[in-house]
Design an enzyme around this catalytic site. Sequence first.
Site, short mmCIF file in Angstrom:
data_model
loop_
_atom_site.label_atom_id
_atom_site.label_comp_id
_atom_site.label_asym_id
_atom_site.label_seq_id
_atom_site.Cartn_x
_atom_site.Cartn_y
_atom_site.Cartn_z
N GLU A 15 8.50 47.48 25.96
CA GLU A 15 8.57 48.90 25.58
C GLU A 15 9.90 49.53 26.01
O GLU A 15 10.46 50.36 25.30
CB GLU A 15 7.38 49.66 26.20
CG GLU A 15 6.07 49.26 25.52
CD GLU A 15 4.84 49.70 26.30
OE1 GLU A 15 4.74 49.35 27.50
OE2 GLU A 15 3.99 50.40 25.73
N GLY B 96 5.50 46.85 29.53
CA GLY B 96 6.50 47.91 29.71
C GLY B 96 7.92 47.39 29.55
O GLY B 96 8.82 48.16 29.19
N ALA C 263 5.08 47.02 33.43
CA ALA C 263 4.81 47.99 34.50
C ALA C 263 4.28 47.21 35.70
O ALA C 263 3.79 46.08 35.55
CB ALA C 263 3.80 49.01 34.01
N GLU D 1 -0.84 43.52 27.54
CA GLU D 1 -1.73 44.41 28.32
C GLU D 1 -3.20 44.12 28.07
O GLU D 1 -4.04 44.29 28.95
CB GLU D 1 -1.43 45.88 27.99
CG GLU D 1 -0.10 46.40 28.52
CD GLU D 1 1.06 46.23 27.54
OE1 GLU D 1 0.93 45.43 26.59
OE2 GLU D 1 2.08 46.90 27.75
#
Length: 259
Positions: A113, A110, A67, A133
């Site tokens: 993911e 992300g 992200a 993260e």
Amino acid sequence: MELQYLIVEEDIRPGVTLIRLNRPKVLNALCTPLMEELATTLERLEKEERTKVVVLTGNEKAFAAGADIKEMMDATAVSMAKKEMFEVWDRIKRVKLPIIAAVSGYALGGGCELAMLCDMIVASETAQFGQPEIKIGVIPGAGGTQRLTRAIGKARAMEFILTGKFFSAQQAYEWGLVNKVVPKELYLEEALKLAQEIAAMPAFAVRMAKDAILKAHELSLQEGLYYERKNFYLLFASHDQKEGMKAFVEKRKPQWKDE
Ligand code: CAA
């Protein structure tokens, strides 16, 4: 719709659309407008029914490095909750077309993911996966704690999510996260080949199969077996079931109508 963060090539192979994440300067960091474009494009492809399989890729250096940290850094809990950052991920999860991630380089946070949200992963031997993260003071938020754990097991997921360290394509393959690992010149070609193989199958049956397989992660075994059975029975209302079985008996190639 004018696309700023994606390059879309429809019919790159019969029935196959290639979507490239295209923010190379920031290793394809998944900012909100990129994710919006991705969800909207997938929904459009599904509605138009020309595409039977999607291949999602980045570039050689990065599938996606997570992200967008710069976008998130000043957020508050309330602003995050109001924005519902991950709702767009649910839209992608609802897409019924099979999606294959073709991963080279970084697939982190992300990015990992997103690859796991796809239905299959073809990886270059250079691919590096991870959920780092923890190193920036948070945890995975787009499914990492759930999908990585289901894919590679609790002990390994704990180790990699709690340390943030990366794991290789080969490890990902040995642990069942990816379908195949190939030399870096071949990862996209191999993903497209797999996509083409699936695109040649009757699309409605493919859709029913994907739908049932995904339920294996959500339902108990007995509920899942009932769910599969319903999809199986439903396919007997399709043209392609009649055609597929008739063609087998008549020893000829079936003509699919995808309905
Ligand atoms: N968000 C925003 N920008 C990012 C980014 C990210 N996730 N990852 C890389 N970038 C940017 C860098 O800031 C840099 O931009 P500038 O040139 O403007 O400084 C550019 O991409 C190139 O990155 P690096 O200079 O860091 O490249 P490198 O080769 O030295 O290192 C890397 C590569 C190891 C992948 C490193 O970039 C990195 O650690 N990135 C962050 C990985 C990460 O923590 N991801 C998780 C994000 S949080 C998340 O994803 C939450 C969730 O669950 C959804």
